[in-house]
Design a protein around this motif. Structure first.
Motif, PDB file in Angstrom:
ATOM      1  N   PHE A 110       0.825  -1.202   0.000  1.00 54.28           N
ATOM      2  CA  PHE A 110       0.000   0.000   0.000  1.00 54.28           C
ATOM      3  C   PHE A 110       0.864   1.259   0.000  1.00 54.28           C
ATOM      4  N   GLU A 111       0.479   2.215  -0.865  1.00 53.98           N
ATOM      5  CA  GLU A 111       1.148   3.510  -0.945  1.00 53.98           C
ATOM      6  C   GLU A 111       0.122   4.621  -0.760  1.00 53.98           C
ATOM      7  N   GLU A 112       0.581   5.687  -0.163  1.00 60.29           N
ATOM      8  CA  GLU A 112      -0.315   6.814   0.110  1.00 60.29           C
ATOM      9  C   GLU A 112      -0.639   7.569  -1.175  1.00 60.29           C
ATOM     10  N   GLN A 113      -1.891   7.999  -1.304  1.00 61.49           N
ATOM     11  CA  GLN A 113      -2.341   8.762  -2.462  1.00 61.49           C
ATOM     12  C   GLN A 113      -3.142   9.954  -1.985  1.00 61.49           C
ATOM     13  N   THR A 114      -2.795  11.111  -2.511  1.00 63.34           N
ATOM     14  CA  THR A 114      -3.476  12.357  -2.126  1.00 63.34           C
ATOM     15  C   THR A 114      -4.189  12.939  -3.326  1.00 63.34           C
ATOM     16  N   GLU A 115      -5.459  13.302  -3.161  1.00 64.20           N
ATOM     17  CA  GLU A 115      -6.254  13.871  -4.236  1.00 64.20           C
ATOM     18  C   GLU A 115      -6.864  15.191  -3.785  1.00 64.20           C
ATOM     19  N   GLU A 116      -6.957  16.125  -4.734  1.00 60.50           N
ATOM     20  CA  GLU A 116      -7.609  17.408  -4.485  1.00 60.50           C
ATOM     21  C   GLU A 116      -9.086  17.284  -4.830  1.00 60.50           C
ATOM     22  N   LEU A 117      -9.965  17.608  -3.876  1.00 59.87           N
ATOM     23  CA  LEU A 117     -11.404  17.515  -4.082  1.00 59.87           C
ATOM     24  C   LEU A 117     -12.038  18.892  -4.026  1.00 59.87           C
TER      25      LEU A 117
ATOM     26  N   ASN B  24      13.551  18.468 -23.196  1.00 60.60           N
ATOM     27  CA  ASN B  24      13.861  17.979 -21.857  1.00 60.60           C
ATOM     28  C   ASN B  24      12.943  18.683 -20.858  1.00 60.60           C
ATOM     29  N   GLU B  25      11.923  17.972 -20.396  1.00 66.77           N
ATOM     30  CA  GLU B  25      10.900  18.573 -19.526  1.00 66.77           C
ATOM     31  C   GLU B  25      10.258  17.481 -18.684  1.00 66.77           C
ATOM     32  N   PHE B  26       9.848  17.834 -17.459  1.00 65.49           N
ATOM     33  CA  PHE B  26       9.223  16.845 -16.587  1.00 65.49           C
ATOM     34  C   PHE B  26       7.822  17.251 -16.137  1.00 65.49           C
ATOM     35  N   LEU B  27       7.371  18.478 -16.471  1.00 59.97           N
ATOM     36  CA  LEU B  27       6.032  18.928 -16.086  1.00 59.97           C
ATOM     37  C   LEU B  27       5.066  18.653 -17.226  1.00 59.97           C
ATOM     38  N   ILE B  28       4.030  17.869 -16.967  1.00 65.05           N
ATOM     39  CA  ILE B  28       3.145  17.411 -18.021  1.00 65.05           C
ATOM     40  C   ILE B  28       2.381  18.561 -18.669  1.00 65.05           C
ATOM     41  N   GLU B  29       2.033  19.585 -17.902  1.00 66.12           N
ATOM     42  CA  GLU B  29       1.324  20.734 -18.477  1.00 66.12           C
ATOM     43  C   GLU B  29       2.180  21.440 -19.521  1.00 66.12           C
ATOM     44  N   ASN B  30       3.485  21.592 -19.249  1.00 62.14           N
ATOM     45  CA  ASN B  30       4.385  22.205 -20.221  1.00 62.14           C
ATOM     46  C   ASN B  30       4.571  21.312 -21.455  1.00 62.14           C
ATOM     47  N   ILE B  31       4.625  20.010 -21.231  1.00 59.74           N
ATOM     48  CA  ILE B  31       4.813  19.071 -22.340  1.00 59.74           C
ATOM     49  C   ILE B  31       3.626  19.120 -23.297  1.00 59.74           C
TER      50      ILE B  31
ATOM     51  N   SER C  11      -0.448   8.376  -7.521  1.00 61.50           N
ATOM     52  CA  SER C  11      -1.363   9.461  -7.896  1.00 61.50           C
ATOM     53  C   SER C  11      -0.833  10.246  -9.085  1.00 61.50           C
ATOM     54  N   GLN C  12       0.476  10.537  -9.070  1.00 62.59           N
ATOM     55  CA  GLN C  12       1.079  11.298 -10.170  1.00 62.59           C
ATOM     56  C   GLN C  12       1.052  10.493 -11.468  1.00 62.59           C
ATOM     57  N   ILE C  13       1.400   9.204 -11.407  1.00 58.56           N
ATOM     58  CA  ILE C  13       1.426   8.381 -12.618  1.00 58.56           C
ATOM     59  C   ILE C  13       0.043   8.303 -13.242  1.00 58.56           C
ATOM     60  N   ARG C  14      -0.978   8.139 -12.406  1.00 58.80           N
ATOM     61  CA  ARG C  14      -2.334   8.044 -12.928  1.00 58.80           C
ATOM     62  C   ARG C  14      -2.774   9.379 -13.537  1.00 58.80           C
ATOM     63  N   THR C  15      -2.484  10.478 -12.845  1.00 58.13           N
ATOM     64  CA  THR C  15      -2.883  11.792 -13.350  1.00 58.13           C
ATOM     65  C   THR C  15      -2.204  12.110 -14.678  1.00 58.13           C
ATOM     66  N   VAL C  16      -0.894  11.847 -14.746  1.00 57.53           N
ATOM     67  CA  VAL C  16      -0.123  12.130 -15.961  1.00 57.53           C
ATOM     68  C   VAL C  16      -0.639  11.294 -17.131  1.00 57.53           C
TER      69      VAL C  16
ATOM     70  N   GLY D 239       1.602  19.605 -12.103  1.00 60.50           N
ATOM     71  CA  GLY D 239       1.592  20.668 -11.103  1.00 60.50           C
ATOM     72  C   GLY D 239       0.292  20.743 -10.328  1.00 60.50           C
ATOM     73  N   ASN D 240      -0.741  20.077 -10.811  1.00 58.29           N
ATOM     74  CA  ASN D 240      -2.040  20.085 -10.131  1.00 58.29           C
ATOM     75  C   ASN D 240      -2.144  19.036  -9.040  1.00 58.29           C
ATOM     76  N   SER D 241      -1.138  18.180  -8.936  1.00 56.30           N
ATOM     77  CA  SER D 241      -1.147  17.140  -7.914  1.00 56.30           C
ATOM     78  C   SER D 241      -0.060  17.418  -6.898  1.00 56.30           C
ATOM     79  N   GLY D 242      -0.404  17.266  -5.639  1.00 57.03           N
ATOM     80  CA  GLY D 242       0.567  17.529  -4.586  1.00 57.03           C
ATOM     81  C   GLY D 242       1.440  16.342  -4.243  1.00 57.03           C
ATOM     82  N   SER D 243       1.257  15.216  -4.909  1.00 58.26           N
ATOM     83  CA  SER D 243       2.031  14.010  -4.615  1.00 58.26           C
ATOM     84  C   SER D 243       3.430  14.104  -5.216  1.00 58.26           C
ATOM     85  N   ALA D 244       4.307  13.262  -4.718  1.00 63.26           N
ATOM     86  CA  ALA D 244       5.681  13.230  -5.216  1.00 63.26           C
ATOM     87  C   ALA D 244       5.736  12.633  -6.610  1.00 63.26           C
ATOM     88  N   THR D 245       6.743  13.037  -7.387  1.00 66.44           N
ATOM     89  CA  THR D 245       6.933  12.497  -8.729  1.00 66.44           C
ATOM     90  C   THR D 245       7.179  10.998  -8.664  1.00 66.44           C
ATOM     91  N   GLY D 246       6.481  10.248  -9.501  1.00 64.05           N
ATOM     92  CA  GLY D 246       6.618   8.802  -9.505  1.00 64.05           C
ATOM     93  C   GLY D 246       5.646   8.076  -8.602  1.00 64.05           C
TER      94      GLY D 246
END
Length: 453
Positions: free
Chosen positions: A34-41, A150-157, A190-195, A180-187
């Protein structure tokens, strides 16, 4: 509009959601997954009436589907796996262990597509532009125009891709891209699903074929939430041993073609080169009259090719004998040893057993049972099999040799490579029309051993 955070725990194996951390998943019964997942509601919003939309008729959708164009990569082994190339609105996930050749293969695809006068945008969150340029210079002499970002922010990509409007998009890799809309760590899950969701929406809306590269974990399974495989159209898995040159590309999911096809490559200084005749490559260097060596015609997708199964036994120096398998499931090895011990009276209790499929190839089909058993017996008796002999057949728990699929295709592949004898199950499907091939049908594993040794 007010927002609040919702914290939940998600199992990385099966996607089970729990309101709190637990040690063992109640669904897949795995521990510490189990890993922690944070979502903005959003809160305080009012329910609005849905918009009425016009559904499409199935026959019209089928006509439109048949008109969809594919972008071929000019890499025939890859196009075979894809079913002819990438569809214009497809999202494909390419996964594999580190160093296996995912970035190399994706760059080769970019170069080949760009050679067709198509605009290609390659995004990397791991490597710099200069690193990719050096690899491209090594792989190709033409160096076609491929845009590198070379970019890691999905909104910019996605904003850049919207502006550039490429014909083909490659993103390497999903574990290094963040929103940038998710407060979770990269990787994180939550981030993988959002991206992935954002990339999928962009791909479908703009009809730009996209390759998304991912990693596998130490167990060899796809890293990240399992929902990732459900979001994409195609899951391409690049397998192989980094210590060997051979690579196998297969699909675990393909919405636009067969999920059974495989492509075989060899890693060279010029990147991944296609193997038109994989049987010759896998059997290259095989010794004549080698003890514990048996040739097996494996079926992968719609094709058959030959691999060498090797076995080695030695007297154990400790109380518990060792069992080691490379390229086959360890549980299958234990099963074959039990069948030999019970139905052929061959004792492996005081023997260390080592089994290997040459070339780093992985075999996991029931038809390998008989050649594996013959290799083990050969190693135990210290007697080699005939050099031009091969075998295929499934073993039952009663010691019987059961029927297998695609028998004629296996026999023709062995004949093509100059083999002259084959041990197969004794059943009505035996093909008697294969010329210049001595067929030895057997009913039990004991009969096979007596027939061969």
């Amino acid at each position: 509009m007010k927002k609040k955070q919702k914290i939940s725990w998600v199992c990385v194996k099966c996607g089970n959601i729990s309101p709190k951390w637990v040690g063992q998943c109640s669904v897949c019964e795995e521990w510490n997954t189990f890993e922690e997942q944070t979502e903005e509601l959003d809160i305080g919003t009012k329910n609005t009436r849905g918009i009425i939309k016009t559904p499409e008729y199935l026959n019209q959708a089928l006509k439109q589907e048949s008109k969809k164009a594919r972008i071929g990569t000019k890499i025939s082994e890859l196009d075979r796996v894809l079913g002819g190339g990438f569809l214009v609105d497809s999202l494909s996930l390419l996964v594999g262990s580190p160093g296996i050749g995912k970035s190399t293969l994706s760059l080769q695809v970019a170069l080949e597509v760009a050679n067709q006068n198509k605009k290609v945008l390659m995004v990397s969150g791991e490597e710099s532009v200069s690193q990719i340029a050096e690899r491209a210079d090594r792989l190709s002499d033409k160096n076609p125009e491929v845009q590198i970002l070379n970019e890691f922010l999905i909104e910019n990509i996605l904003s850049t891709a919207q502006e550039e409007r490429p014909d083909f998009l490659i993103i390497d890799s999903v574990q290094t891209i963040a929103s940038g809309n998710s407060g979770s760590a990269t990787g994180s899950m939550s981030q993988i699903r959002t991206v992935t969701e954002k990339i999928m929406q962009f791909t479908k809306k703009n009809k730009i074929p996209t390759i998304l590269i991912g990693h596998v974990n130490k167990e060899g399974e796809m890293a990240g939430p399992q929902v990732l495989a459900h979001l994409v159209d195609t899951v391409l898995i690049l397998e192989g041993d980094s210590k060997h040159d051979f690579r196998v590309l297969r699909t675990s999911k393909n919405r636009f073609g067969s999920a059974q096809e495989v492509g075989v490559f060899e890693m060279t200084e010029k990147g991944l080169q296609e193997l038109k005749k994989p049987s010759e490559a896998f059997l290259d260097g095989r010794l004549e009259n080698a003890i514990g060596s048996v040739i097996f015609p494996v079926i992968e997708g719609s094709r058959s090719f030959l691999v060498e199964i090797q076995a080695l036994t030695s007297t154990t120096r400790f109380g518990l004998p060792k069992r080691t398998a490379s390229g086959i499931p360890l549980a299958r090895l234990s099963l074959i040893l039990a069948i030999l011990q019970n139905h052929a009276r061959i004792n492996f209790e005081n023997k260390d057993v080592f089994v290997n499929v040459v070339g780093g190839f992985k075999v996991n089909e029931p038809a390998m049972d008989l050649p594996l058993a013959l290799a083990l017996v050969s190693a135990h008796k210290k007697q080699p099999l005939k050099n031009k002999l091969f075998a295929c057949g499934e073993l039952g728990l009663s010691g019987e040799v059961r029927a297998i699929s695609f028998l004629e295709k296996r026999l023709k592949e062995g004949q093509k490579l100059g083999l002259t004898e084959v041990v197969i199950p004794s059943n009505k499907k035996t093909n008697k029309n294969i010329k210049e091939l001595e067929i030895r049908p057997v009913r039990t594993v004991l009969e096979a051993i007596k027939n061969i040794f």
